[in-house]
Every structure is written in structure tokens, then in C-alpha cells.
Design a protein around this motif. Structure first.
Motif, PDB file in Angstrom:
ATOM      1  N   MET A  70       9.561   2.171 -12.684  1.00 54.72           N
ATOM      2  CA  MET A  70       9.982   0.965 -11.979  1.00 54.72           C
ATOM      3  C   MET A  70       9.038   0.531 -10.882  1.00 54.72           C
ATOM      4  O   MET A  70       9.025  -0.641 -10.521  1.00 54.72           O
ATOM      5  CB  MET A  70      11.360   1.195 -11.356  1.00 54.72           C
ATOM      6  CG  MET A  70      12.463   1.187 -12.390  1.00 54.72           C
ATOM      7  SD  MET A  70      13.998   1.881 -11.709  1.00 54.72           S
ATOM      8  CE  MET A  70      13.849   1.431  -9.975  1.00 54.72           C
ATOM      9  N   GLU A  71       8.310   1.456 -10.296  1.00 53.76           N
ATOM     10  CA  GLU A  71       7.599   1.109  -9.068  1.00 53.76           C
ATOM     11  C   GLU A  71       6.095   0.884  -9.233  1.00 53.76           C
ATOM     12  O   GLU A  71       5.367   0.847  -8.247  1.00 53.76           O
ATOM     13  CB  GLU A  71       7.889   2.149  -7.982  1.00 53.76           C
ATOM     14  CG  GLU A  71       9.371   2.241  -7.598  1.00 53.76           C
ATOM     15  CD  GLU A  71       9.925   0.970  -6.923  1.00 53.76           C
ATOM     16  OE1 GLU A  71       9.143   0.031  -6.652  1.00 53.76           O
ATOM     17  OE2 GLU A  71      11.158   0.923  -6.687  1.00 53.76           O
ATOM     18  N   LEU A  72       5.645   0.689 -10.460  1.00 58.37           N
ATOM     19  CA  LEU A  72       4.260   0.252 -10.656  1.00 58.37           C
ATOM     20  C   LEU A  72       4.032  -1.028  -9.850  1.00 58.37           C
ATOM     21  O   LEU A  72       2.964  -1.265  -9.297  1.00 58.37           O
ATOM     22  CB  LEU A  72       3.984  -0.018 -12.133  1.00 58.37           C
ATOM     23  CG  LEU A  72       3.868   1.207 -13.044  1.00 58.37           C
ATOM     24  CD1 LEU A  72       3.777   0.784 -14.495  1.00 58.37           C
ATOM     25  CD2 LEU A  72       2.663   2.064 -12.670  1.00 58.37           C
ATOM     26  N   ARG A  73       5.097  -1.861  -9.767  1.00 60.04           N
ATOM     27  CA  ARG A  73       5.046  -3.123  -9.024  1.00 60.04           C
ATOM     28  C   ARG A  73       4.694  -2.933  -7.556  1.00 60.04           C
ATOM     29  O   ARG A  73       4.273  -3.866  -6.887  1.00 60.04           O
ATOM     30  CB  ARG A  73       6.410  -3.819  -9.118  1.00 60.04           C
ATOM     31  CG  ARG A  73       7.531  -2.986  -8.481  1.00 60.04           C
ATOM     32  CD  ARG A  73       8.910  -3.560  -8.659  1.00 60.04           C
ATOM     33  NE  ARG A  73       9.902  -2.698  -8.022  1.00 60.04           N
ATOM     34  CZ  ARG A  73      11.210  -2.833  -8.123  1.00 60.04           C
ATOM     35  NH1 ARG A  73      11.701  -3.815  -8.857  1.00 60.04           N
ATOM     36  NH2 ARG A  73      12.025  -2.010  -7.507  1.00 60.04           N
ATOM     37  N   SER A  74       4.928  -1.731  -7.016  1.00 65.43           N
ATOM     38  CA  SER A  74       4.757  -1.502  -5.576  1.00 65.43           C
ATOM     39  C   SER A  74       3.407  -0.890  -5.213  1.00 65.43           C
ATOM     40  O   SER A  74       3.137  -0.634  -4.049  1.00 65.43           O
ATOM     41  CB  SER A  74       5.883  -0.584  -5.067  1.00 65.43           C
ATOM     42  OG  SER A  74       7.150  -1.167  -5.328  1.00 65.43           O
ATOM     43  N   LEU A  75       2.553  -0.643  -6.211  1.00 65.85           N
ATOM     44  CA  LEU A  75       1.248  -0.032  -5.924  1.00 65.85           C
ATOM     45  C   LEU A  75       0.189  -1.093  -5.665  1.00 65.85           C
ATOM     46  O   LEU A  75       0.208  -2.162  -6.272  1.00 65.85           O
ATOM     47  CB  LEU A  75       0.804   0.830  -7.110  1.00 65.85           C
ATOM     48  CG  LEU A  75       1.595   2.110  -7.389  1.00 65.85           C
ATOM     49  CD1 LEU A  75       1.105   2.744  -8.694  1.00 65.85           C
ATOM     50  CD2 LEU A  75       1.474   3.110  -6.237  1.00 65.85           C
TER      51      LEU A  75
END
Lengths: 202, 202
Positions: A111-116
Motif C-alpha cells: 500500500m505504501e509505495l505511494r509514500s516513498l
């Protein structure tokens, strides 16, 4: 003495990672502050920053370690040299068992690929590609030998990985099937998906 | 006049839903405040609360409408009365086309079940079950007629749904394949997964 200190540090770092994976899986990366995380682990925020200078560094570490552990688990499970049907069976089982045991870090990783930041995203995607290439190679080699019917190894690899990762969405260990039974059934479906007959030896 | 006012209200509500789906997909539900959402839509927070009294009500509306639209799209696409292979082909294609066109609300629907209160969660899961049951029934009926090889229709339905929903993770319309080509290839893989031969008529 240094060893003991190191161990304490390692245990603290592991506790931070575990709490972070759990909190981020529950609330999302954006909503979890370093302060909240420190409270959860029971350390001062200053101690947290000693291990992870920024929140993104912490997220990146979680995701990098998740992928590195996945790749290592596959390297250990891979019956290299055996035929592609056996390697594919091992891939599916290892993937399911690995992810069921790491539900939180799997959620965070997906889910957090968006936050890198772009640079860190590239590093994680590179690890993903390394892992996915293993499956693509098995599919291509199996197809080349006539053992599998695979028209598009890239798409088939994505389809299989999403199908088998999806187990964590619904699987609960206390329900009707054990993880080994689930892995067996997914193995059978995967073998059909690639046009091979499911075999008894797996 | 009432009609015009209604239309303006409907457009505002649609704008709120779209902005909310996009923001929540990007940052997660917990991290998105009603204030931030109002800013994004370009309305006062008070106006936002007129449409959605609470943030959870807004999330619930997004998820409910997503599932209702999915069920309605399947009812429209279902070639009821045709054989199971044709119905399964239609199911796979409709599912992929629906989700690719609604990437944000799909992300929200898949990720934010964690953010619903038990009562609202139950309502959403009920809609999901309604949809998934359609696929399970097709698989069971196909298996009963000998058209499919499906040992466990529940598991096979989950596997297929996760495999075909996963398209939105990697598919970009400007890349090597069109959504129709992707749907075709996933249809072929699904047919193999259920032990049917892919047929030309699909």
C-alpha cells in the motif's frame, strides 16, 4: 558488553519495526507520527530518531527488509535444477507461507509505495523486479520446454503473484483450512493457470 | 428551479466523492481531514458537512456506491442463460474494465475496510458477498456440468477476483496493451485456471 548493548539495540530496532508495520498497516503511513510510534514502542521519540532519522527512512527500511527477506526465503526454498513444475510449486508455497506470516509488512509493502520518494521507490521496485523475474524465468523456461502453456510470461507472473498474495486478505489461520492446505489448493490452481497438470510430487 | 438546484447539489456531491476517493487513495483515510477535502473541492467545510455529516459517512458512501455500481455493471453485462464459460468470460471482462476505470475508488474500497465501524463494515461485506456469490455460482454450475474443474469454488472465486482486480496495480492505458487486450489475456488465464479450454466465441 558491546555484544549485550548491540543485542538490546537490535531488540529495540526490531520492536520499532514491528510496531511501525502494525500501526502503518492499520492507519496508513501518513497518519502515523513518529511520536505515536515512540509511544507504542515505549521509548522516547529521541531514541526512535537514533534508529531511524526520518519517518520515510523507517518506511523504506520496512519495505526493503520485507523484499530482501522474501528474496532470501525464495533462494532457500528454490529447488534449483529440478523441473519448472517443481520450481513453480515451490515458488507458490513459499510465497503464500511467507506472506501469511507477515501480514502487516505485506500490507505496508503493497500500500505504501505511494509514500516513498522517487529514489527510494526505484530501489524497492528494483527488488520487486528481482523477485518477479524469478517467476517469469520459471514460466518462460517451462513454456519453452512445452511443460506450460504461457502466452505472456510477464502478465502470467503478475496474475499469479496477485492471486497468491491475495490469500492474506481473507485467510485466517483459525478457519476451515490450514495454510498448508491453502497453499496446496493455490498450487493446483496455479498449475492449471499455466496449462500444466497438477502433479502428485508437489 | 428545484431541478437546477438539485443538479448543482448533485454535481457538488459528485465532486466531493471524486476528490475524496483521490485523496484517500493517495494519503489514506486517517490522514485526510474534512477541512483538507473541502479545500480540494473548493467549498466551505460547512458545505461538505451538509452532504456528509461525518467523515466515516463519506467513506461509507464511497464504498457502498463502488460496490453497488460494480453489482449493477455485472447485472448489465451478465449473459444470463448462456453457458458458464460465456458467463465467466463476461464476468472477467466486466470486472477488469470496471476497476481500471475506477482506480481510486477501488484502492479505497480495498484498503479502507479497516476504517469502517463494525456496522458499516458488515453492510459493505454483505455487498461484496452478493457480488462474489455470482462468481461462485458460475463456477459451481460450470463444475457440476463438467465444463470446469473446480475443487473449491469459494477459494477459486477469491483467487480469480484477486488476480483480476490486481490488474489496476500495474496496468497503465498508455503501455503495451489496451484494456481490452489485457482483459482477453486474463480471460484466457482464468479459463485455464478453472480447467476449461479458452474458446473463440468470447
Amino acid at each position: 558488553m558491546a555484544r549485550t548493548t548491540g543485542s538490546f539495540g537490535e531488540r529495540t530496532e526490531a520492536a520499532i519495526r514491528e510496531a511501525a508495520a502494525s500501526l502503518i498497516a492499520r492507519y496508513g503511513y501518513e497518519a502515523v507520527s513518529m511520536r505515536r510510534l515512540a509511544e507504542e514502542v515505549g521509548v522516547q521519540a529521541a531514541a526512535l530518531y537514533r534508529y531511524f532519522p526520518t519517518k520515510e527512512e523507517l518506511l523504506f527500511t520496512l519495505m526493503r527488509e520485507h523484499m530482501e527477506a522474501l528474496i532470501a526465503s525464495w533462494q532457500a526454498a528454490d529447488p534449483a535444477g529440478r523441473d519448472e513444475a517443481q520450481r513453480l510449486a515451490a515458488f507458490v508455497k513459499n510465497h503464500i507461507i511467507f506472506h501469511v506470516a507477515r501480514r502487516h509488512s505485506t500490507h505496508v509493502s503493497n500500500m505504501e509505495l505511494r509514500s516513498l520518494s522517487p529514489e527510494k521507490l526505484t530501489a524497492i521496485l528494483k527488488l520487486r523486479t528481482t523477485y518477479e523475474k524469478e517467476l517469469r524465468r520459471i514460466l518462460r523456461e517451462g513454456a519453452a520446454k512445452g511443460a506450460f502453456l504461457v502466452d505472456d510470461a510477464e502478465l502470467a507472473a503478475m496474475a499469479i503473484i496477485q492471486m497468491i498474495t491475495g490469500v492474506i486478505v481473507w485467510f485466517r489461520p483459525d478457519e476451515r483450512l490450514s495454510v498448508a492446505e491453502v497453499a496446496d489448493k493455490y498450487h493446483t490452481m496455479t498449475m492449471r493457470l499455466v496449462g500444466a497438470r497438477a502433479r502428485a510430487e508437489a
